[in-house]
Motif scaffolding. Structure first.
Motif, mmCIF file in Angstrom:
data_model
loop_
_atom_site.group_PDB
_atom_site.id
_atom_site.type_symbol
_atom_site.label_atom_id
_atom_site.label_comp_id
_atom_site.label_asym_id
_atom_site.label_seq_id
_atom_site.Cartn_x
_atom_site.Cartn_y
_atom_site.Cartn_z
ATOM 1 N N ILE A 176 28.203 33.998 40.770
ATOM 2 C CA ILE A 176 29.187 34.904 40.161
ATOM 3 C C ILE A 176 30.204 34.111 39.348
ATOM 4 O O ILE A 176 30.392 34.348 38.145
ATOM 5 N N PHE A 177 30.855 33.148 40.005
ATOM 6 C CA PHE A 177 31.875 32.369 39.310
ATOM 7 C C PHE A 177 31.322 31.091 38.690
ATOM 8 O O PHE A 177 32.035 30.416 37.935
ATOM 9 N N ALA A 178 30.062 30.761 38.980
ATOM 10 C CA ALA A 178 29.418 29.676 38.238
ATOM 11 C C ALA A 178 29.286 30.059 36.765
ATOM 12 O O ALA A 178 29.195 29.192 35.888
ATOM 13 N N THR A 179 29.321 31.359 36.495
ATOM 14 C CA THR A 179 29.262 31.851 35.115
ATOM 15 C C THR A 179 30.409 31.322 34.278
ATOM 16 O O THR A 179 30.307 31.239 33.044
ATOM 17 N N PHE A 180 31.494 30.916 34.916
ATOM 18 C CA PHE A 180 32.635 30.360 34.192
ATOM 19 C C PHE A 180 32.262 29.093 33.428
ATOM 20 O O PHE A 180 33.041 28.633 32.585
ATOM 21 N N ILE A 184 30.509 42.341 34.051
ATOM 22 C CA ILE A 184 31.631 43.270 34.288
ATOM 23 C C ILE A 184 32.764 42.553 35.016
ATOM 24 O O ILE A 184 33.944 42.725 34.679
ATOM 25 N N VAL A 185 32.421 41.726 36.013
ATOM 26 C CA VAL A 185 33.437 40.958 36.745
ATOM 27 C C VAL A 185 34.160 40.004 35.798
ATOM 28 O O VAL A 185 35.395 39.870 35.853
ATOM 29 N N CYS A 186 33.410 39.325 34.933
ATOM 30 C CA CYS A 186 34.047 38.417 33.969
ATOM 31 C C CYS A 186 35.034 39.169 33.076
ATOM 32 O O CYS A 186 36.121 38.655 32.770
ATOM 33 N N ILE A 196 38.444 39.653 34.746
ATOM 34 C CA ILE A 196 39.272 38.474 35.021
ATOM 35 C C ILE A 196 40.617 38.545 34.291
ATOM 36 O O ILE A 196 41.644 38.048 34.780
ATOM 37 N N GLN A 197 40.652 39.168 33.144
ATOM 38 C CA GLN A 197 41.891 39.265 32.368
ATOM 39 C C GLN A 197 42.998 39.943 33.163
ATOM 40 O O GLN A 197 44.195 39.643 32.977
ATOM 41 N N TYR A 198 42.618 40.841 34.085
ATOM 42 C CA TYR A 198 43.619 41.581 34.853
ATOM 43 C C TYR A 198 44.192 40.755 36.006
ATOM 44 O O TYR A 198 45.231 41.110 36.560
ATOM 45 N N ILE A 199 43.530 39.661 36.367
ATOM 46 C CA ILE A 199 44.139 38.727 37.324
ATOM 47 C C ILE A 199 45.328 38.045 36.659
ATOM 48 O O ILE A 199 46.412 37.943 37.242
ATOM 49 N N LYS A 200 45.118 37.583 35.433
ATOM 50 C CA LYS A 200 46.202 36.916 34.715
ATOM 51 C C LYS A 200 47.356 37.880 34.451
ATOM 52 O O LYS A 200 48.538 37.492 34.511
ATOM 53 N N ASN A 247 33.111 38.892 26.370
ATOM 54 C CA ASN A 247 33.705 37.860 27.226
ATOM 55 C C ASN A 247 33.808 36.519 26.510
ATOM 56 O O ASN A 247 34.812 35.816 26.633
ATOM 57 N N LEU A 248 32.787 36.153 25.756
ATOM 58 C CA LEU A 248 32.820 34.893 25.022
ATOM 59 C C LEU A 248 33.923 34.902 23.964
ATOM 60 O O LEU A 248 34.643 33.917 23.789
ATOM 61 N N SER A 249 34.063 36.020 23.257
ATOM 62 C CA SER A 249 35.088 36.091 22.212
ATOM 63 C C SER A 249 36.492 36.067 22.804
ATOM 64 O O SER A 249 37.433 35.578 22.178
#
Length: 343
Positions: free
Chosen positions: A289-293, A135-137, A140-144, A99-101
C-alpha cells in the motif's frame, strides 16, 4: 526525460494522455493470460445488473461490496467483459495520473517506476488492490490538510474495493508521531531481530486475533502462503530507498510538501514487510500500500544532486527500473503467453 523538464501544463496533458492510453491497453489484454484476470471475468459473468442487484450474492472471486457494486454498474451499462476491464483500467490509470501530477516532482519518471514495480501485478492481475491503493494515495492530501473525516471516508471507500487498505486508517495517527532518523534506524533493527526470532510469536498473535487473515494468507504449505523470510531482496531494496530518502531530509523537506508523509508511510511499509516476511502474500499485501510511495520518493533523488549529475541520476534510476521490470517479467513468464511471446 525531456517531458519531465517541460512546461507543467503541457507535461500534465501528455501525462494524462499516456496514462489513458495505458488504461486502454490494460482493458484489451487477453483474459486468460494473466493471473486473477480470468477469475474477475468469471465473476463479472455471474454478477447481476443493478435492477437485479443482490448484496448477498456469493460464489464470486471477492467479498468487497463496493467493487461488487462498481462491477454491477459497469455490467448494467454494457454486458461485455472487455468493456468491464477497460473501465477498471481507465479508472485506475486516471487516478495514477492525478496522483503523479499532484505529488511527484518528475511524473514521467514516476510513471516509469510504477510500470516497472507495480503495473503488471496490479493493473493486469490484482485490479481491486490496484484501484484501492490509487484511491488511498489520492486521500493522502487530506492528512497534510488535517481533514480526518475526508481521509477516513475516502479510505473506507477504498476498503470497499479491497479490504487490505484498512491498514491506511491508523497511518493518520502514525504520521503524527515524531519519527526521526535515529528512530527509523532503531526500529529497522528491532524489526529485523523480531522477524528473525519471533516468527512463532507472530503466528500465535495472528492465530489468536486475526484468524481470517491467518486462514487466507498463512495456513498451508503452498508457495502462495510461505514467504522468503529475510532473504527477500525487496526488503533490502526498500531499506535502501528509505535510508537515502531519510538522510536527504535537509535537501528535500522544503522542496517536497509531502516529504514527511511519504517518509513515514514508506517506513510503515518497510516495517510491515520485514516483520511479516515469513508470509509471502501477507507481507506483500500489507506493505505494498505505502510501498507505492516509491513513485513519488525515488524521482526526488534527482534533486539531491546538482547540474549534469541530475541527468546522470535520472538515467541511472531509469536503467535500474528497466532491470526491475525485466525481473518482474521473468517471474511471471511461466503464466503469461504474452510475455513469452515478447521475450
Amino acid at each position: 526525460m525531456v517531458l519531465d523538464f517541460s512546461n507543467r501544463k503541457i507535461r500534465n496533458k501528455i501525462l494524462y494522455s499516456v496514462c489513458i492510453l495505458m488504461g486502454v491497453m490494460t482493458g484489451f489484454r487477453n483474459h486468460n493470460d494473466w493471473r486473477d484476470t480470468y477469475g474477475y471475468v468469471a465473476s463479472f459473468e455471474k454478477i447481476k445488473t443493478l435492477d437485479l442487484f443482490d448484496v448477498n450474492q456469493d460464489n464470486l472471486l471477492y467479498q468487497e461490496k463496493g467493487f461488487y457494486l462498481l462491477t454491477s454498474s459497469i455490467k448494467t451499462l454494457c454486458n461485455n467483459s472487455t468493456f468491464y476491464l477497460l473501465c477498471i483500467g481507465l479508472l485506475s490509470s486516471f487516478l495514477l495520473a492525478k496522483n503523479l501530477s499532484r505529488y511527484c516532482l518528475f511524473p514521467f519518471l514516476g510513471l516509469g517506476i510504477y510500470i516497472a514495480r507495480f503495473y503488471m501485478t496490479r493493473d493486469l492481475m490484482q485490479i481491486r488492490a490496484g484501484l484501492a491503493i490509487m484511491i488511498v494515495c489520492y486521500a493522502i492530501q487530506y492528512i497534510k490538510r488535517k481533514k480526518l473525516w475526508k481521509y477516513l471516508l475516502i479510505v473506507l471507500l477504498a476498503s470497499s474495493m479491497h479490504i487490505s487498505v484498512l491498514l491506511a486508517i491508523p497511518f493518520y495517527w502514525i504520521n503524527k508521531i515524531n519519527i526521526n532518523c535515529r528512530k527509523i534506524l532503531l526500529w529497522l533493527f528491532v524489526a529485523f531481530v523480531s522477524a528473525f526470532i519471533c516468527e512463532a510469536f507472530i503466528n500465535l498473535l495472528l492465530n489468536e486475533h486475526l484468524e481470517i487473515i491467518k486462514q487466507a494468507y498463512i495456513d498451508g504449505n503452498s508457495e502462495y502462503s510461505k514467504g522468503h523470510g529475510l532473504s527477500n531482496p525487496m526488503i533490502y531494496f526498500q531499506c535502501l530507498i528509505l535510508l537515502v530518502f531519510t538522510f536527504s531530509e535537509k535537501n528535500l523537506k522544503d522542496i517536497i510538501p509531502y516529504y514527511f508523509i511519504f517518509r513515514n508511510g514508506y517506513f510503515y511499509s518497510t516495517i510491515l514487510l520485514i516483520l511479516l516476511s515469513p508470509y509471502l502474500v501477507l507481507s506483500g499485501r500489507t506493505s505494498t500500500i505505502f510501498a507505492t510511495f516509491e513513485i513519488f520518493i525515488i524521482p526526488s533523488f534527482i534533486i539531491i544532486l546538482s547540474g549534469k549529475l541530475r541527468i546522470a541520476m535520472y538515467l541511472v534510476i531509469g536503467c535500474v527500473m528497466i532491470g526491475i521490470f525485466f525481473l518482474n517479467c521473468l517471474s511471471l513468464i511461466d503464466s503469461s503467453e504474452t510475455l513469452r511471446n515478447l521475450m
